[in-house]
Design a protein around this motif. Structure first.
Motif, mmCIF file in Angstrom:
data_model
loop_
_atom_site.group_PDB
_atom_site.id
_atom_site.type_symbol
_atom_site.label_atom_id
_atom_site.label_comp_id
_atom_site.label_asym_id
_atom_site.label_seq_id
_atom_site.Cartn_x
_atom_site.Cartn_y
_atom_site.Cartn_z
ATOM 1 N N ARG A 1 -18.503 38.403 -8.987
ATOM 2 C CA ARG A 1 -18.511 37.941 -10.378
ATOM 3 C C ARG A 1 -17.899 36.546 -10.457
ATOM 4 O O ARG A 1 -17.109 36.146 -9.607
ATOM 5 N N TYR A 2 -18.301 35.842 -11.511
ATOM 6 C CA TYR A 2 -17.858 34.463 -11.700
ATOM 7 C C TYR A 2 -16.502 34.404 -12.394
ATOM 8 O O TYR A 2 -16.218 35.209 -13.287
ATOM 9 N N TRP A 13 -5.061 32.255 -7.232
ATOM 10 C CA TRP A 13 -4.682 31.714 -5.926
ATOM 11 C C TRP A 13 -3.165 31.567 -5.838
ATOM 12 O O TRP A 13 -2.567 31.952 -4.837
ATOM 13 N N PHE A 14 -2.550 31.055 -6.882
ATOM 14 C CA PHE A 14 -1.109 30.858 -6.855
ATOM 15 C C PHE A 14 -0.385 32.195 -6.744
ATOM 16 O O PHE A 14 0.532 32.347 -5.921
ATOM 17 N N ASP A 15 -0.780 33.187 -7.570
ATOM 18 C CA ASP A 15 -0.078 34.474 -7.596
ATOM 19 C C ASP A 15 -0.364 35.326 -6.365
ATOM 20 O O ASP A 15 0.555 35.965 -5.812
ATOM 21 N N GLU A 16 -1.619 35.346 -5.921
ATOM 22 C CA GLU A 16 -2.030 36.276 -4.873
ATOM 23 C C GLU A 16 -1.990 35.673 -3.471
ATOM 24 O O GLU A 16 -1.970 36.416 -2.483
ATOM 25 N N GLU A 17 -1.976 34.363 -3.378
ATOM 26 C CA GLU A 17 -2.018 33.707 -2.071
ATOM 27 C C GLU A 17 -0.785 32.830 -1.850
ATOM 28 O O GLU A 17 -0.036 33.028 -0.895
ATOM 29 N N PHE A 18 -0.579 31.868 -2.705
ATOM 30 C CA PHE A 18 0.493 30.887 -2.488
ATOM 31 C C PHE A 18 1.877 31.532 -2.475
ATOM 32 O O PHE A 18 2.644 31.348 -1.524
ATOM 33 N N VAL A 19 2.196 32.290 -3.518
ATOM 34 C CA VAL A 19 3.543 32.871 -3.627
ATOM 35 C C VAL A 19 3.850 33.811 -2.459
ATOM 36 O O VAL A 19 4.916 33.685 -1.830
ATOM 37 N N PRO A 20 2.984 34.764 -2.127
ATOM 38 C CA PRO A 20 3.308 35.658 -0.986
ATOM 39 C C PRO A 20 3.456 34.924 0.345
ATOM 40 O O PRO A 20 4.352 35.250 1.135
ATOM 41 N N PHE A 56 -14.077 30.416 -4.065
ATOM 42 C CA PHE A 56 -15.480 30.735 -3.819
ATOM 43 C C PHE A 56 -15.605 32.047 -3.045
ATOM 44 O O PHE A 56 -16.431 32.912 -3.373
ATOM 45 N N ARG A 57 -14.749 32.202 -2.016
ATOM 46 C CA ARG A 57 -14.784 33.450 -1.235
ATOM 47 C C ARG A 57 -14.389 34.647 -2.115
ATOM 48 O O ARG A 57 -14.967 35.725 -1.997
ATOM 49 N N LEU A 58 -13.423 34.446 -3.013
ATOM 50 C CA LEU A 58 -13.002 35.528 -3.898
ATOM 51 C C LEU A 58 -14.141 35.955 -4.811
ATOM 52 O O LEU A 58 -14.381 37.165 -4.999
ATOM 53 N N ASP A 82 -13.646 31.277 -14.005
ATOM 54 C CA ASP A 82 -13.487 29.845 -14.262
ATOM 55 C C ASP A 82 -12.359 29.266 -13.406
ATOM 56 O O ASP A 82 -11.602 29.998 -12.756
ATOM 57 N N ARG A 83 -12.258 27.947 -13.405
ATOM 58 C CA ARG A 83 -11.299 27.269 -12.545
ATOM 59 C C ARG A 83 -9.857 27.673 -12.851
ATOM 60 O O ARG A 83 -9.056 27.866 -11.934
ATOM 61 N N ALA A 84 -9.515 27.766 -14.132
ATOM 62 C CA ALA A 84 -8.135 28.093 -14.491
ATOM 63 C C ALA A 84 -7.749 29.483 -13.989
ATOM 64 O O ALA A 84 -6.637 29.689 -13.477
ATOM 65 N N THR A 85 -8.667 30.428 -14.123
ATOM 66 C CA THR A 85 -8.395 31.793 -13.656
ATOM 67 C C THR A 85 -8.234 31.829 -12.143
ATOM 68 O O THR A 85 -7.301 32.451 -11.610
ATOM 69 N N LEU A 86 -9.135 31.150 -11.428
ATOM 70 C CA LEU A 86 -9.063 31.124 -9.967
ATOM 71 C C LEU A 86 -7.789 30.428 -9.493
ATOM 72 O O LEU A 86 -7.157 30.873 -8.530
ATOM 73 N N ALA A 87 -7.413 29.354 -10.183
ATOM 74 C CA ALA A 87 -6.203 28.627 -9.798
ATOM 75 C C ALA A 87 -4.972 29.517 -9.913
ATOM 76 O O ALA A 87 -4.137 29.561 -9.002
ATOM 77 N N GLN A 88 -4.872 30.248 -11.014
ATOM 78 C CA GLN A 88 -3.702 31.094 -11.206
ATOM 79 C C GLN A 88 -3.699 32.277 -10.242
ATOM 80 O O GLN A 88 -2.642 32.660 -9.726
#
Length: 279
Positions: free
Chosen positions: A212-213, A223-230, A204-206, A215-221
């Motif tokens: 811009r809007y 989050w994983f690439d840009e937040e979780f992995v680092p 939501f913050r992103l 979808d869930r699949a895009t946001l999930a991926q």
């Protein structure tokens, strides 16, 4: 399988021996303080609900391993997890089948659902129980394969279904796939709910920042690439993961970050306190 030469008497002894083993198993579990569900047959519908039903197909006659049969569609109260009778209710039919088996008579195949490598009995509970008592390792079965959203591996007891159920709900909220999906694993089912809420807030913050809007699949991926992995990589380099899974370590530091934001303190003493708690 003992044989005295009198099949009917041997069949009766087979049942009594199976009942005695069931009672001794319950006593052993109580002495060890094991959970109540350790000897309970897995309920098919609860398993499929937890994993998420996709579809099924009949694949016909197969020879399956007895130890792959872990549950039942509707007869869980009459037999325990190893298909030992839990009372005398089933004795008459059980002994008839044991007698027929000892005499070498033809026994029809059982009918089962297959979920992954696990099997659940639709029809044939007594036949499976007798086969176990006779020391057999396989049995003939008519198999219907059920496909589910989640892999059933890791399910041993009824309590394991809670983790699978929460994971399924998490992946509906955060539809990861492939490697990213496999990387997010928790032992505490509540952590899936906490992380799901966290990822939704991150997404939501992103969207607010980018205007811009997505979808869930895009946001999930993302989050994983840009937040979780680092973040996980930083934790690994700082030797802060310990015995946790990557997801557990990430959720821990994400919660600590939120706490630090609320305290408005970012000095070295606070960071050392965070590091100490990680141990």
């Amino acid at each position: 399988m003992k044989d005295t030469g009198f099949p009917r008497a041997d069949a009766e002894a087979d049942f009594l021996r199976a009942r005695r083993r069931q009672v001794l198993s319950r006593l052993a579990n109580w002495l060890r303080g094991e959970p109540d569900d350790v000897n309970i047959m897995l309920p098919f519908h609860e398993v499929v609900d937890a994993l998420g039903y996709l579809g099924e197909r009949r694949i016909g006659a197969r020879v399956i391993r007895l130890d792959s049969i872990v549950g039942s569609v509707d007869r869980g109260r009459d037999f325990d997890r190893r298909f030992r009778p839990t009372s005398g209710r089933v004795r008459e039919r059980w002994e008839r089948l044991a007698l027929a088996t000892r005499r070498g008579e033809s026994i029809p195949p059982i009918e089962v659902y297959r979920v992954g490598e696990l099997h659940f009995i639709i029809d044939g509970h007594h036949r499976v129980s007798v086969s176990h008592a006779m020391g057999l390792s396989t049995i003939e079965a008519t198999v219907t394969e059920v496909r589910t959203k989640l892999d059933p591996s890791g399910i041993r007891y009824r309590g394991d279904l809670i983790v699978k159920d929460y994971r399924r709900l998490f992946l509906e909220r955060v539809p990861l796939s492939g490697h990213s999906r496999a990387s997010v694993v928790f032992t505490d089912p509540w952590d899936y709910a906490r992380l799901g809420e966290h990822v939704e807030a991150w997404g939501f913050r992103l969207m607010q920042d980018e205007g811009r809007y997505s979808d869930r699949a895009t946001l999930a991926q993302r989050w994983f690439d840009e937040e979780f992995v680092p973040v996980v990589e930083m934790l690994r380099q700082a030797d802060l993961i310990g015995d946790r899974t990557d997801a557990e370590a990430y959720l821990w530091v994400a919660c600590e970050r939120y706490r630090l934001i609320r305290t408005h303190r970012w000095d070295d003493e606070v960071f050392e306190a965070v590091r100490s708690r990680s141990r």
